[in-house]
Structures are given as structure tokens and as C-alpha cells.
Design an enzyme around this catalytic site. Structure first.
Site, PDB file in Angstrom:
ATOM      1  N   CYS A 253       0.812  -1.227   0.000  1.00 55.46           N
ATOM      2  CA  CYS A 253       0.000   0.000   0.000  1.00 55.46           C
ATOM      3  C   CYS A 253       0.842   1.272   0.000  1.00 55.46           C
ATOM      4  O   CYS A 253       0.352   2.356  -0.327  1.00 55.46           O
ATOM      5  CB  CYS A 253      -0.949  -0.001   1.193  1.00 55.46           C
ATOM      6  SG  CYS A 253      -2.086  -1.383   1.152  1.00 55.46           S
TER       7      CYS A 253
ATOM      8  N   HIS B 160      -3.567   7.330   2.341  1.00 58.15           N
ATOM      9  CA  HIS B 160      -3.908   5.994   1.847  1.00 58.15           C
ATOM     10  C   HIS B 160      -5.304   5.658   2.359  1.00 58.15           C
ATOM     11  O   HIS B 160      -5.648   5.942   3.505  1.00 58.15           O
ATOM     12  CB  HIS B 160      -2.876   4.980   2.361  1.00 58.15           C
ATOM     13  CG  HIS B 160      -3.265   3.558   2.090  1.00 58.15           C
ATOM     14  ND1 HIS B 160      -3.691   3.131   0.853  1.00 58.15           N
ATOM     15  CD2 HIS B 160      -3.318   2.458   2.905  1.00 58.15           C
ATOM     16  CE1 HIS B 160      -3.976   1.840   0.920  1.00 58.15           C
ATOM     17  NE2 HIS B 160      -3.760   1.411   2.147  1.00 58.15           N
TER      18      HIS B 160
ATOM     19  N   ASN C 115     -10.043  -0.184  -0.361  1.00 60.08           N
ATOM     20  CA  ASN C 115      -8.587  -0.084  -0.301  1.00 60.08           C
ATOM     21  C   ASN C 115      -8.000  -0.617  -1.610  1.00 60.08           C
ATOM     22  O   ASN C 115      -8.040  -1.812  -1.870  1.00 60.08           O
ATOM     23  CB  ASN C 115      -8.094  -0.902   0.898  1.00 60.08           C
ATOM     24  CG  ASN C 115      -6.587  -0.867   1.066  1.00 60.08           C
ATOM     25  OD1 ASN C 115      -5.860  -0.392   0.184  1.00 60.08           O
ATOM     26  ND2 ASN C 115      -6.109  -1.360   2.196  1.00 60.08           N
TER      27      ASN C 115
HETATM   28  O1  UT7 Z   1      -3.834  -1.094   3.607  1.00 59.93           O
HETATM   29  C1  UT7 Z   1      -2.910  -1.718   4.435  1.00 59.93           C
HETATM   30  C2  UT7 Z   1      -3.197  -1.513   5.829  1.00 59.93           C
HETATM   31  N1  UT7 Z   1      -4.435  -2.138   6.189  1.00 59.93           N
HETATM   32  C3  UT7 Z   1      -5.161  -1.583   7.101  1.00 59.93           C
HETATM   33  O2  UT7 Z   1      -4.810  -0.532   7.561  1.00 59.93           O
HETATM   34  C4  UT7 Z   1      -6.372  -2.314   7.612  1.00 59.93           C
HETATM   35  C5  UT7 Z   1      -6.376  -2.250   9.109  1.00 59.93           C
HETATM   36  N2  UT7 Z   1      -7.433  -2.956   9.745  1.00 59.93           N
HETATM   37  C6  UT7 Z   1      -8.755  -2.617   9.700  1.00 59.93           C
HETATM   38  O3  UT7 Z   1      -9.147  -1.761   8.938  1.00 59.93           O
HETATM   39  C7  UT7 Z   1      -9.692  -3.265  10.669  1.00 59.93           C
HETATM   40  O4  UT7 Z   1      -8.950  -3.998  11.611  1.00 59.93           O
HETATM   41  C8  UT7 Z   1     -10.755  -4.208  10.010  1.00 59.93           C
HETATM   42  C9  UT7 Z   1     -11.770  -3.378   9.273  1.00 59.93           C
HETATM   43  C10 UT7 Z   1     -10.075  -5.181   9.084  1.00 59.93           C
HETATM   44  C11 UT7 Z   1     -11.485  -4.986  11.103  1.00 59.93           C
HETATM   45  O5  UT7 Z   1     -12.083  -4.092  12.015  1.00 59.93           O
HETATM   46  P1  UT7 Z   1     -11.870  -4.278  13.585  1.00 59.93           P
HETATM   47  O6  UT7 Z   1     -12.681  -3.241  14.232  1.00 59.93           O
HETATM   48  O7  UT7 Z   1     -10.388  -4.245  13.845  1.00 59.93           O
HETATM   49  O8  UT7 Z   1     -12.502  -5.688  13.863  1.00 59.93           O
HETATM   50  P2  UT7 Z   1     -11.816  -7.001  14.496  1.00 59.93           P
HETATM   51  O9  UT7 Z   1     -10.880  -7.629  13.519  1.00 59.93           O
HETATM   52  O10 UT7 Z   1     -11.313  -6.677  15.869  1.00 59.93           O
HETATM   53  O11 UT7 Z   1     -13.081  -7.922  14.658  1.00 59.93           O
HETATM   54  C12 UT7 Z   1     -14.188  -7.562  15.501  1.00 59.93           C
HETATM   55  C13 UT7 Z   1     -15.311  -8.542  15.261  1.00 59.93           C
HETATM   56  C14 UT7 Z   1     -14.871  -9.994  15.272  1.00 59.93           C
HETATM   57  O12 UT7 Z   1     -15.905 -10.747  15.885  1.00 59.93           O
HETATM   58  P3  UT7 Z   1     -15.807 -11.195  17.415  1.00 59.93           P
HETATM   59  O13 UT7 Z   1     -14.574 -12.034  17.514  1.00 59.93           O
HETATM   60  O14 UT7 Z   1     -15.720  -9.918  18.206  1.00 59.93           O
HETATM   61  O15 UT7 Z   1     -17.074 -11.945  17.631  1.00 59.93           O
HETATM   62  C15 UT7 Z   1     -14.789 -10.357  13.813  1.00 59.93           C
HETATM   63  O16 UT7 Z   1     -14.994 -11.741  13.587  1.00 59.93           O
HETATM   64  O17 UT7 Z   1     -15.877  -8.310  13.949  1.00 59.93           O
HETATM   65  C16 UT7 Z   1     -15.924  -9.563  13.250  1.00 59.93           C
HETATM   66  N3  UT7 Z   1     -15.782  -9.285  11.816  1.00 59.93           N
HETATM   67  C17 UT7 Z   1     -16.824  -9.035  11.026  1.00 59.93           C
HETATM   68  N4  UT7 Z   1     -18.155  -8.988  11.275  1.00 59.93           N
HETATM   69  C18 UT7 Z   1     -18.955  -8.689  10.241  1.00 59.93           C
HETATM   70  C19 UT7 Z   1     -14.643  -9.195  11.087  1.00 59.93           C
HETATM   71  N5  UT7 Z   1     -14.941  -8.895   9.825  1.00 59.93           N
HETATM   72  C20 UT7 Z   1     -16.284  -8.796   9.757  1.00 59.93           C
HETATM   73  C21 UT7 Z   1     -17.182  -8.512   8.715  1.00 59.93           C
HETATM   74  N6  UT7 Z   1     -18.503  -8.452   8.995  1.00 59.93           N
HETATM   75  N7  UT7 Z   1     -16.763  -8.241   7.453  1.00 59.93           N
END
Ligand code: UT7
Length: 332
Positions: A118, A259, A289
């Protein structure tokens, strides 16, 4: 010192026609429009058509940037393409773009790719700036282009909701004067390779479970939450480093072109700069992204709609796999 600056004299971008909205995605994996919007800010992303390659997207964006610059492909002295999703393992996508653009010919200008995920566009801009500021080149084309949808695991709701395809490009010209790239800052930390990567490749072999005789394509894997935290820290540091290196105050920056990974990350960088969101270029809602393409796509949008004007101070930044991160400060 030559006194030359690398000035951006044209921008261009291209997005594939097909839109993939959150509601349609929610029929493919266990997610919802509400979850995606509230956690990432994304509403839809573009997906390249079958047979539409990274080089096609890059060429279209490059053509538009050349048109804006008022230059012909034969006027170029250098092509750099930043991509994580090249057409082929080799040769470089930049060689293919040189031919497709019609920039091949008697000069046989150098063309090469840069892989910094990225942060690729910021890395490519950094390299191009050295060629121009030293007087080695007069005109360079720098493209960020991705068909990231080809390496997304469409069954992994933690990643497939994030990524999209597209390309953005700039034409740079070596000129005297105040306008142009003021400074670039790039970093990497190889301790975090495993947090964000696509496994499989010519050297390491096939991803788990695939025929080992075929390198195959690894899908993007990410420990999202850990990447998120590191991205916020890395981007905060790069913003401070850029201001400090140029003896600038936060209030000297007119536009943040970040980004586009997650609206929450973008907002936290804006807050660090004490900037209102009306000074931040946001495309993540419509593009998702697009990795190396995201910064030049956002830049082109804000230049074309007239937000970015001559004299404005523009700060671009990115964070991605590697980890890599960086910034480019430009006086328009
Ligand atoms: O471009 C390169 C750099 N990349 C980035 O900067 C991306 C960085 N990361 C992010 O943007 C975020 O971490 C995500 C959008 C990928 C995820 O958001 P988050 O708030 O960090 O969620 P999480 O991974 O902590 O997951 C929270 C919950 C989990 O469920 P439990 O374990 O709390 O029951 C996940 O399983 O959200 C769940 N989850 C989803 N639920 C519905 C993860 N993805 C999804 C989804 N829909 N698509």
C-alpha cells in the site's frame, strides 16, 4: 545541488466499471452493509473485468495523466509502476505499460516496478524524485495500479470487504521553482511480515494445500486489528517526521491525501494534524482499499474537482504490508 524540483504537472486515474456494493458482498460472506460502513467507511469497491489486467488499468490512468500534462508518451524519460498485483512474475508491469502506452521507441526509456504494497506509490514517487531532482530525467510517469481482487480470499470476511481495483498516475517534470515535491520519507520494518501478506510465490512455493509444483496465487491474509493499531502509530509518526524535517506547523498543511484503508485510520491521522475532515481527501467509501493505487486515485479526484490549487501544501501518506510506510510533501 541542481536546484531542480520534481513537479507534478498532470494526474490521471482509472477505475474498472464493475461496482461491488456492500449489500451484494453480504450475500457472499457473513457480513452486513452496516458493519462494513461503520468499521471501515466503505460502501462499494470496483472489480476489474475478466481479462482486464493491472497493466490495462495503469495504461489508462497514465494516458489521462499525460493528457493533463500536455505531453505525449514519447516525451517520457522514465516509467515506474507501483503494484502488488503485477500482470506476470516477470517482466515488470512497467515494461508492459511502456509498450501499451506507446512510450517504447528509440530512447528505450527505463521502466520498472516497485513493490511496497500500500506504500508503493509513495516509494515510487520517492525514487522518481531522485531521478528528476538530479537532472537525470526531465519527465517521469509514476503509476500506482492494482487488481487486488485477484488475490483476495472471497470467503474471508475479515479481508474481502476491504479491497478494490483501480489505478492512479502522475506525470512529473524537473523544473526550477518552489512548486513540486518538497520531501519524501519512507520506512520499513520487516518484523511484521506475517501480519499482512499473501503467501505463495516462486521462491517459497505454493500456499498450503496447493500443488507444490505450481507456485500458485496466495490470498491476502491480515491480522486486521493488529495492523490497524500499527498503522495509526506509523502514520502519526510519519506526519510528525515530515513536519519536523521541513520546519512546518500543522496549520501549514492545506490537504491531507491519505492511503484509503479505513476511514477510522484516516480520521485519526487528520486529528493528529488538527485538520477538519473538509481538508482530507476521502475516496475509501467508493473505492475501498486499492493498495498502491489509493493515494494517486484520491489525488487525481481532488485535483480534477479543483480542491487542490496552485500554492497549496499537500501531504500524502500511506501504510501497508512489510510493514512499509511513508509520506510525500508537495507544494502544488
Ligand atoms: O492497507 C494496508 C493496511 N491495512 C489496514 O490498515 C487495515 C487495518 N485494519 C482494519 O481496517 C480493521 O482492523 C478491520 C476493518 C479489518 C477490522 O475491524 P476491527 O474493528 O479491527 O474488527 P476485528 O478484527 O477486531 O473484529 C471484531 C469482530 C470480530 O468478531 P468477534 O470475535 O468480536 O465476535 C470479527 O470476527 O468483527 C468480526 N468481523 C466481522 N463482522 C462482520 C470481522 N470482519 C467482519 C465482517 N462483517 N466483514
Amino acid at each position: 545541488m541542481s536546484g531542480l524540483r520534481a513537479r507534478i504537472i498532470g494526474t490521471g486515474s482509472y477505475l474498472p466499471e464493475r461496482r461491488l456494493g456492500n449489500v451484494e458482498l453480504a450475500k457472499m460472506v457473513d457480513t452486513s452493509d452496516e458493519w462494513i460502513k461503520s468499521r471501515t467507511g466503505i460502501s462499494e469497491r470496483r472489480i476489474a473485468a475478466e481479462g482486464e489486467l493491472t497493466s490495462d488499468l495503469a495504461t489508462k490512468a497514465g494516458q489521462k495523466a499525460l493528457e493533463k500534462a500536455g505531453l505525449a508518451p514519447k516525451d517520457l524519460d522514465l516509467i515506474i509502476v507501483a503494484t502488488t498485483t503485477p500482470d506476470l512474475i516477470f517482466p515488470a508491469t512497467a515494461s508492459i505499460v511502456q509498450k501499451k502506452l506507446g512510450a517504447d521507441g528509440p530512447k528505450n526509456i527505463p521502466a520498472f516496478d516497485i513493490q511496497a504494497v500500500c506504500t508503493g506509490f509513495i516509494y515510487a514517487l520517492t525514487v522518481a524524485e531522485k531521478f528528476l531532482a538530479s537532472g537525470s530525467c526531465k519527465h517521469a510517469l509514476v503509476v500506482g495500479a492494482e487488481t487486488f481482487s485477484r488475490i483476495v480470499d472471497w470467503e474471508d470476511r475479515g479481508t474481502c470487504i476491504l479491497f478494490g481495483d483501480g489505478a492512479g498516475a502522475v506525470v512529473l517534470s524537473a523544473e526550477q521553482g518552489d512548486a513540486g515535491i518538497i520531501s519524501t520519507h519512507i520506512h520499513a520494518d520487516g518484523n511484521y511480515v506475517d501480519l499482512l501478506r499473501a503467501s505463495g510465490g516462486p521462491s517459497s512455493g505454493a500456499p498450503d494445500g496447493q500443488d507444490p509444483r505450481l507456485p500458485g496465487l496466495g490470498a491476502a491474509q491480515m491480522r486486521g486489528n493488529e495492523v490497524y493499531k500499527r498503522a495509526v502509530v506509523g502514520l502519526g509518526q510519519i506526519v510528525d517526521e515530515t513536519l519536523e524535517a521541513n520546519n512546518l506547523q500543522k496549520s501549514d498543511i492545506d490537504w491531507l491525501v491519505p492511503h484509503q484503508a479505513n476511514l477510522r485510520i484516516i480520521k485519526s491521522t487528520a486529528k493528529r494534524l488538527s485538520m477538519g475532515m473538509d481538508q482530507v481527501v476521502v475516496t475509501v467509501d467508493r473505492h475501498g482499499n486499492t493498495s498502491a493505487a489509493s493515494v494517486p486515485l484520491a489525488l487525481d479526484e481532488a485535483v480534477r474537482d479543483g480542491r487542490i490549487q496552485p500554492g497549496h501544501m499537500v501531504l500524502m501518506e500511506a501504510f501497508g504490508g512489510g510493514f512499509t510506510w511513508g509520506s510525500a510533501l508537495v507544494r502544488w
